[in-house]
Scaffold this active site. Structure first.
Site, PDB file in Angstrom:
ATOM      1  N   GLY A  82       0.902  -0.879   0.451  1.00 23.00           N
ATOM      2  CA  GLY A  82      -0.014   0.211   0.066  1.00 23.00           C
ATOM      3  C   GLY A  82       0.903   1.061   0.353  1.00 23.00           C
ATOM      4  O   GLY A  82       0.867   2.406  -0.939  1.00 23.00           O
ATOM      5  N   GLU A 127       8.720   3.989   7.957  1.00 25.19           N
ATOM      6  CA  GLU A 127       8.374   2.589   7.750  1.00 25.19           C
ATOM      7  C   GLU A 127       9.789   1.563   9.187  1.00 25.19           C
ATOM      8  O   GLU A 127      10.264   2.002   8.589  1.00 25.19           O
ATOM      9  CB  GLU A 127       8.567   2.114   6.181  1.00 25.19           C
ATOM     10  CG  GLU A 127       8.905   0.384   6.484  1.00 25.19           C
ATOM     11  CD  GLU A 127       8.025  -0.416   7.012  1.00 25.19           C
ATOM     12  OE1 GLU A 127       6.938  -0.755   6.745  1.00 25.19           O
ATOM     13  OE2 GLU A 127       8.165  -0.820   8.598  1.00 25.19           O
ATOM     14  N   GLN A 139       3.899 -11.113   1.379  1.00 27.92           N
ATOM     15  CA  GLN A 139       2.827 -12.385   2.244  1.00 27.92           C
ATOM     16  C   GLN A 139       2.479 -13.151   1.356  1.00 27.92           C
ATOM     17  O   GLN A 139       2.003 -13.946   2.065  1.00 27.92           O
ATOM     18  CB  GLN A 139       2.122 -11.590   2.943  1.00 27.92           C
ATOM     19  CG  GLN A 139       2.972 -10.803   4.332  1.00 27.92           C
ATOM     20  CD  GLN A 139       2.435  -9.941   4.739  1.00 27.92           C
ATOM     21  OE1 GLN A 139       1.246 -10.029   5.224  1.00 27.92           O
ATOM     22  NE2 GLN A 139       2.241  -8.468   4.761  1.00 27.92           N
ATOM     23  N   CYS A 155      -6.569 -12.000   3.483  1.00 27.20           N
ATOM     24  CA  CYS A 155      -6.216 -12.858   2.608  1.00 27.20           C
ATOM     25  C   CYS A 155      -6.861 -13.676   2.768  1.00 27.20           C
ATOM     26  O   CYS A 155      -6.554 -15.235   3.295  1.00 27.20           O
ATOM     27  CB  CYS A 155      -4.865 -12.975   2.097  1.00 27.20           C
ATOM     28  SG  CYS A 155      -5.351 -14.559   0.888  1.00 27.20           S
ATOM     29  N   ASP A 213      -5.103  -2.820   4.487  1.00 26.89           N
ATOM     30  CA  ASP A 213      -4.998  -3.971   5.012  1.00 26.89           C
ATOM     31  C   ASP A 213      -6.038  -2.754   5.698  1.00 26.89           C
ATOM     32  O   ASP A 213      -6.562  -3.102   7.321  1.00 26.89           O
ATOM     33  CB  ASP A 213      -4.441  -4.803   5.682  1.00 26.89           C
ATOM     34  CG  ASP A 213      -4.214  -5.925   4.820  1.00 26.89           C
ATOM     35  OD1 ASP A 213      -4.849  -5.979   4.015  1.00 26.89           O
ATOM     36  OD2 ASP A 213      -2.994  -6.858   5.989  1.00 26.89           O
ATOM     37  N   LYS A 230      -9.000  -7.738   2.333  1.00 24.35           N
ATOM     38  CA  LYS A 230      -8.104  -7.107   2.306  1.00 24.35           C
ATOM     39  C   LYS A 230      -6.729  -7.998   1.931  1.00 24.35           C
ATOM     40  O   LYS A 230      -5.537  -8.914   2.552  1.00 24.35           O
ATOM     41  CB  LYS A 230      -7.780  -7.228   4.591  1.00 24.35           C
ATOM     42  CG  LYS A 230      -8.446  -5.957   4.839  1.00 24.35           C
ATOM     43  CD  LYS A 230      -8.385  -5.932   5.806  1.00 24.35           C
ATOM     44  CE  LYS A 230      -9.309  -5.305   7.487  1.00 24.35           C
ATOM     45  NZ  LYS A 230      -9.292  -3.679   6.602  1.00 24.35           N
ATOM     46  N   ALA A 250      -3.766  -8.007  -1.437  1.00 21.38           N
ATOM     47  CA  ALA A 250      -2.838  -6.972  -2.172  1.00 21.38           C
ATOM     48  C   ALA A 250      -3.408  -6.599  -3.656  1.00 21.38           C
ATOM     49  O   ALA A 250      -3.165  -5.599  -3.710  1.00 21.38           O
ATOM     50  CB  ALA A 250      -1.482  -7.784  -2.591  1.00 21.38           C
ATOM     51  N   CYS A 276      -8.999 -13.715  -4.405  1.00 20.73           N
ATOM     52  CA  CYS A 276      -8.060 -14.459  -3.308  1.00 20.73           C
ATOM     53  C   CYS A 276      -8.109 -15.609  -4.692  1.00 20.73           C
ATOM     54  O   CYS A 276      -8.546 -16.755  -4.867  1.00 20.73           O
ATOM     55  CB  CYS A 276      -9.094 -14.687  -2.640  1.00 20.73           C
ATOM     56  SG  CYS A 276      -8.940 -15.678  -1.271  1.00 20.73           S
TER      57      CYS A 276
HETATM   58  C1  LIG Z   1      -0.542 -16.567   4.621  1.00 17.26           C
HETATM   59  C2  LIG Z   1      -0.623 -15.134   3.473  1.00 17.26           C
HETATM   60  C3  LIG Z   1      -1.214 -15.086   2.002  1.00 17.26           C
HETATM   61  C4  LIG Z   1      -2.182 -13.982   1.195  1.00 17.26           C
HETATM   62  N1  LIG Z   1      -2.069 -14.276  -0.173  1.00 17.26           N
HETATM   63  C5  LIG Z   1      -2.535 -12.937  -0.652  1.00 17.26           C
HETATM   64  C6  LIG Z   1      -2.742 -13.150  -1.974  1.00 17.26           C
HETATM   65  O1  LIG Z   1      -3.244 -14.350  -2.137  1.00 17.26           O
HETATM   66  N2  LIG Z   1      -3.161 -12.188  -2.656  1.00 17.26           N
HETATM   67  C7  LIG Z   1      -3.456 -10.965  -2.437  1.00 17.26           C
HETATM   68  O2  LIG Z   1      -3.510  -9.827  -3.196  1.00 17.26           O
HETATM   69  N3  LIG Z   1      -3.086 -10.861  -0.768  1.00 17.26           N
HETATM   70  C8  LIG Z   1      -2.707 -11.960   0.045  1.00 17.26           C
HETATM   71  N4  LIG Z   1      -2.252 -11.887   1.388  1.00 17.26           N
HETATM   72  C9  LIG Z   1      -3.193 -10.229   2.430  1.00 17.26           C
HETATM   73  C10 LIG Z   1      -1.347  -9.496   1.818  1.00 17.26           C
HETATM   74  O3  LIG Z   1      -0.298 -10.042   1.479  1.00 17.26           O
HETATM   75  C11 LIG Z   1      -2.460  -7.509   2.905  1.00 17.26           C
HETATM   76  O4  LIG Z   1      -2.960  -7.660   2.037  1.00 17.26           O
HETATM   77  C12 LIG Z   1      -0.922  -6.986   2.383  1.00 17.26           C
HETATM   78  O5  LIG Z   1       0.410  -7.198   2.366  1.00 17.26           O
HETATM   79  C13 LIG Z   1      -1.850  -5.332   2.486  1.00 17.26           C
HETATM   80  O6  LIG Z   1      -0.528  -4.675   2.150  1.00 17.26           O
HETATM   81  P1  LIG Z   1      -0.683  -3.398   3.484  1.00 17.26           P
HETATM   82  O7  LIG Z   1       0.122  -2.767   2.475  1.00 17.26           O
HETATM   83  O8  LIG Z   1      -1.919  -2.951   3.269  1.00 17.26           O
HETATM   84  O9  LIG Z   1       0.258  -3.647   4.369  1.00 17.26           O
HETATM   85  P2  LIG Z   1       1.310  -5.136   4.967  1.00 17.26           P
HETATM   86  O10 LIG Z   1       1.521  -5.829   3.610  1.00 17.26           O
HETATM   87  O11 LIG Z   1       1.153  -5.632   5.964  1.00 17.26           O
HETATM   88  O12 LIG Z   1       2.368  -3.870   5.088  1.00 17.26           O
HETATM   89  C14 LIG Z   1       1.707  -2.404   6.521  1.00 17.26           C
HETATM   90  C15 LIG Z   1       3.486  -1.884   6.748  1.00 17.26           C
HETATM   91  O13 LIG Z   1       2.999  -0.870   7.480  1.00 17.26           O
HETATM   92  C16 LIG Z   1       4.177  -1.060   8.067  1.00 17.26           C
HETATM   93  N5  LIG Z   1       4.192  -0.819   9.456  1.00 17.26           N
HETATM   94  C17 LIG Z   1       3.193  -0.944  10.901  1.00 17.26           C
HETATM   95  N6  LIG Z   1       3.046  -0.665  11.698  1.00 17.26           N
HETATM   96  C18 LIG Z   1       3.832   0.556  11.888  1.00 17.26           C
HETATM   97  C19 LIG Z   1       4.142   1.810  12.405  1.00 17.26           C
HETATM   98  N7  LIG Z   1       3.495   1.290  13.594  1.00 17.26           N
HETATM   99  N8  LIG Z   1       4.336   2.919  12.090  1.00 17.26           N
HETATM  100  C20 LIG Z   1       4.822   2.842  10.475  1.00 17.26           C
HETATM  101  N9  LIG Z   1       4.992   1.467  10.222  1.00 17.26           N
HETATM  102  C21 LIG Z   1       4.201   0.187   9.772  1.00 17.26           C
HETATM  103  C22 LIG Z   1       4.452  -2.606   8.857  1.00 17.26           C
HETATM  104  O14 LIG Z   1       6.047  -2.949   8.989  1.00 17.26           O
HETATM  105  C23 LIG Z   1       4.502  -3.314   7.244  1.00 17.26           C
HETATM  106  O15 LIG Z   1       5.507  -3.112   6.530  1.00 17.26           O
HETATM  107  C24 LIG Z   1      -2.282 -12.487   2.406  1.00 17.26           C
HETATM  108  C25 LIG Z   1      -1.564 -12.406   3.485  1.00 17.26           C
HETATM  109  C26 LIG Z   1      -1.026 -13.517   3.843  1.00 17.26           C
HETATM  110  C27 LIG Z   1      -0.897 -13.271   5.582  1.00 17.26           C
END
Ligand SMILES: Cc1cc2nc3c(=O)[nH]c(=O)nc-3n(C[C@H](O)[C@H](O)[C@H](O)COP(=O)(O)OP(=O)(O)OC[C@H]3O[C@@H](n4cnc5c(N)ncnc54)[C@H](O)[C@@H]3O)c2cc1C
Ligand SMILES: *[C@@H]1O[C@H](CO)[C@@H](O)[C@H](O)[C@H]1NC(C)=O
Ligand SMILES: *[C@@H]1O[C@H](CO)[C@@H](O)[C@H](O)[C@H]1NC(C)=O
Ligand SMILES: *[C@@H]1O[C@H](CO)[C@@H](O)[C@H](O)[C@H]1NC(C)=O
Ligand SMILES: *[C@@H]1O[C@H](CO)[C@@H](O)[C@H](O)[C@H]1NC(C)=O
Ligand SMILES: *[C@@H]1O[C@H](CO)[C@@H](O)[C@H](O)[C@H]1NC(C)=O
Length: 436
Positions: free
Chosen positions: A40, A61, A69, A187, A323, A331, A333, A366
């Site tokens: 994101g 970050e 993931q 996911c 997310d 939720k 990617a 998904c």
């Molecule tokens: C087992 C598994 C399987 C999955 N399979 C799929 C799939 O097949 N297809 C799909 O599309 N998605 C899948 N996903 C979901 C996908 O990985 C997430 O939806 C996606 O990573 C969300 O992105 P994001 O940037 O919102 O959050 P994240 O990727 O979680 O990134 C958040 C970032 O914020 C940082 N952060 C946290 N707290 C703070 C803070 N206080 N201050 C500053 N930074 C902070 C973290 O360190 C992290 O780097 C899966 C997830 C898992 C766990």
């Protein structure tokens, strides 16, 4: 075809110098501050920093590592190595941003200030929040102590995911239980994908006949969207997998290898204790605490944004995606591919004093891996609960082609497209391939 459309993308790491600031030398004010360096945060900051130039965009970050993931299902299933899911944060951080390697701890939106964990304040003109979801390991009694030991594992932990495959292969029979909580999770298909891979391996290892494979889910059906739920129920039936709905894990008694489940819903108090010989836990999740307790959160703790424009409902210079946002959709990617384009367009419109016209339709996807070479590619809008499929085939059927897409093409689109801000999801192809 997806690959070709992006031209020749670099797949190797490009070492560039990211300006990293962990000290007090950083600027205390930026045009845009982005919280989070997941897909994101990076998809938005890469484009904005390229447009706005140096010194204007900061990414807050704390982590040294960026994880892809979605690959963890394949790691847990023994199909990919853990290292393939991992890159150094400095290798994926856009080169025009200032990376502030600290955690955000709070927000003062009325004075346009983010407070960092060490108390330092950063001010912004525009804020983008993409801090992900919080995994609440404490939500199940005994889970933290049991995890990664003695047949208890979770694909939601970077540490334990690396042992899953070992536990699956050491399984000799008995109860193999897979859980899904009643909270929103990232996911929502992942808790059952690992089950299909495990069940297939049990057959290969000749232990399937001595095994009960059980899927206990806290929610009322096997999958939220009926079109895919019906195929999945059919698969479970054919493969002899027991599915119990409204059945939530509350406690693990590792010393006795017992898992305690509670019925959710009207007969909530009913408890059932299962012996386990393998237990894969999808833990409860929720909004990150530092957001939940801040003024930018909605009642449930998510960043309170308009579901279409992704602009905050009270503070118009704040946007959120991924997310941690309040968008009522799966939720993933995949959702971020569409959301990132909407956030970028609307943020640039806001800067230019124009109307916000980009609208997110709830697209999410998904890839439901059902075997080593089989996959159901669920694509739908979480807003309307209806399918939004890219390909002109029945995507609720298991297909090898979709498996290869997810295993080989999507990771490349992630690293070289989404994180670089140039992949905005399959909408364009969907309109050509599957117009309606
Ligand atoms: C087992 C598994 C399987 C999955 N399979 C799929 C799939 O097949 N297809 C799909 O599309 N998605 C899948 N996903 C979901 C996908 O990985 C997430 O939806 C996606 O990573 C969300 O992105 P994001 O940037 O919102 O959050 P994240 O990727 O979680 O990134 C958040 C970032 O914020 C940082 N952060 C946290 N707290 C703070 C803070 N206080 N201050 C500053 N930074 C902070 C973290 O360190 C992290 O780097 C899966 C997830 C898992 C766990
Ligand atoms: C702070 O910003 C100014 C311009 O706005 C820039 O010249 C300077 O290099 C920046 N300092 C750091 C540490 O980024
Ligand atoms: C994925 O699951 C396997 C076992 O099911 C586990 O060993 C592995 O640690 C999980 N992956 C992550 C990242 O948690
Ligand atoms: C799960 O389903 C099985 C088989 O239908 C049933 O025997 C068992 O009682 C169910 N467990 C729960 C907790 O509902
Ligand atoms: C819930 O409890 C009521 C009253 O005890 C009972 O009639 C009903 O069958 C129960 N429902 C389920 C699904 O167990
Ligand atoms: C799509 O495939 C599923 C699974 O094979 C099947 O149950 C369903 O009937 C198919 N739908 C159509 C419209 O062909």
């Amino acid at each position: 075809m997806l690959r070709a459309s992006l031209g020749r993308l670099p797949t190797s790491r490009v070492p560039f110098s990211v300006r990293r600031y962990a000290s007090s030398s950083l600027n205390s004010s930026y045009k845009v501050v982005v919280i989070g360096g997941g897909p994101g945060g990076l998809s938005v900051s890469s484009t904005l920093s390229a447009i706005l130039g140096k010194n204007n965009v900061a990414v807050v970050e704390p982590s040294d590592v960026h994880y892809y993931q979605p690959l963890w299902t394949f790691v847990g299933g023994g199909l990919k190595s853990f290292d393939q899911s991992k890159r150094r944060m400095e290798d994926v951080m856009p080169k025009e941003v200032d990376w502030i390697q600290k955690a955000a701890a709070g927000f003062e939106p009325s004075s346009n200030v983010v407070i960092l964990a060490d108390g330092q304040k950063i001010s912004y003109d525009y804020l983008v929040v993409a801090a992900g979801i919080q995994v609440n390991w404490d939500g199940v009694k005994g889970l933290k102590e049991a995890l990664g030991k003695d047949c208890v594992t979770s694909n939601y932990s970077a540490d334990s995911v690396q042992r899953t495959w070992e536990f699956i292969n050491n399984f000799k029979g008995g109860n193999a239980i897979f859980t899904m909580p009643s909270t929103p999770i990232k996911c929502a298909g992942a808790p059952q994908k690992i089950m299909y891979l495990a069940e297939e391996q049990f057959r290969k290892n000749g232990v399937r006949d001595n095994a009960q494979v059980i899927y206990n889910t806290g929610i009322g059906k096997i999958f939220g969207i009926d079109k895919y739920a019906s195929t999945l129920s059919q698969i479970c039936q054919e493969r002899g997998i027991t599915v119990n709905t409204t059945t939530e894990l509350t406690e693990i008694r590792a010393d006795r290898r017992e898992a305690v489940f509670k019925k959710t819903g009207p007969n909530g108090s009913e408890e059932q204790v299962y012996d386990y010989d393998f237990l894969h836990v999808a833990p409860p999740m929720g909004a990150p605490d530092f957001i939940k307790k801040s003024p930018i959160a909605d009642k449930a703790g998510w960043v309170d944004v308009d579901a279409a424009t992704l602009q905050h409902t009270k503070y118009n210079n704040i946007f959120s995606l991924g997310d941690c946002s309040s968008c009522p959709t799966g939720k993933t990617a995949a959702a971020i591919t569409s959301e990132s384009q909407v956030v970028k367009q609307n943020l640039l419109s806001l800067m230019a004093g124009k109307e916000l016209v980009a609208k997110y339709d709830g697209y999410t996807s998904c890839p439901l891996v059902t075997g080593k070479n089989k996959l159901i590619l669920a694509e739908f809008s979480g807003y309307t609960a209806t399918p939004q499929e890219t390909f002109p085939v029945n995507q609720s059927a298991e297909r090898a082609s979709m498996y290869h897409l997810t295993s080989h093409v999507l990771p490349e689109l992630y690293w070289s497209g989404l994180l670089k801000g140039i992949w905005h999801g399959p909408g364009f192809f969907r309109n050509i391939l599957n117009p309606n």
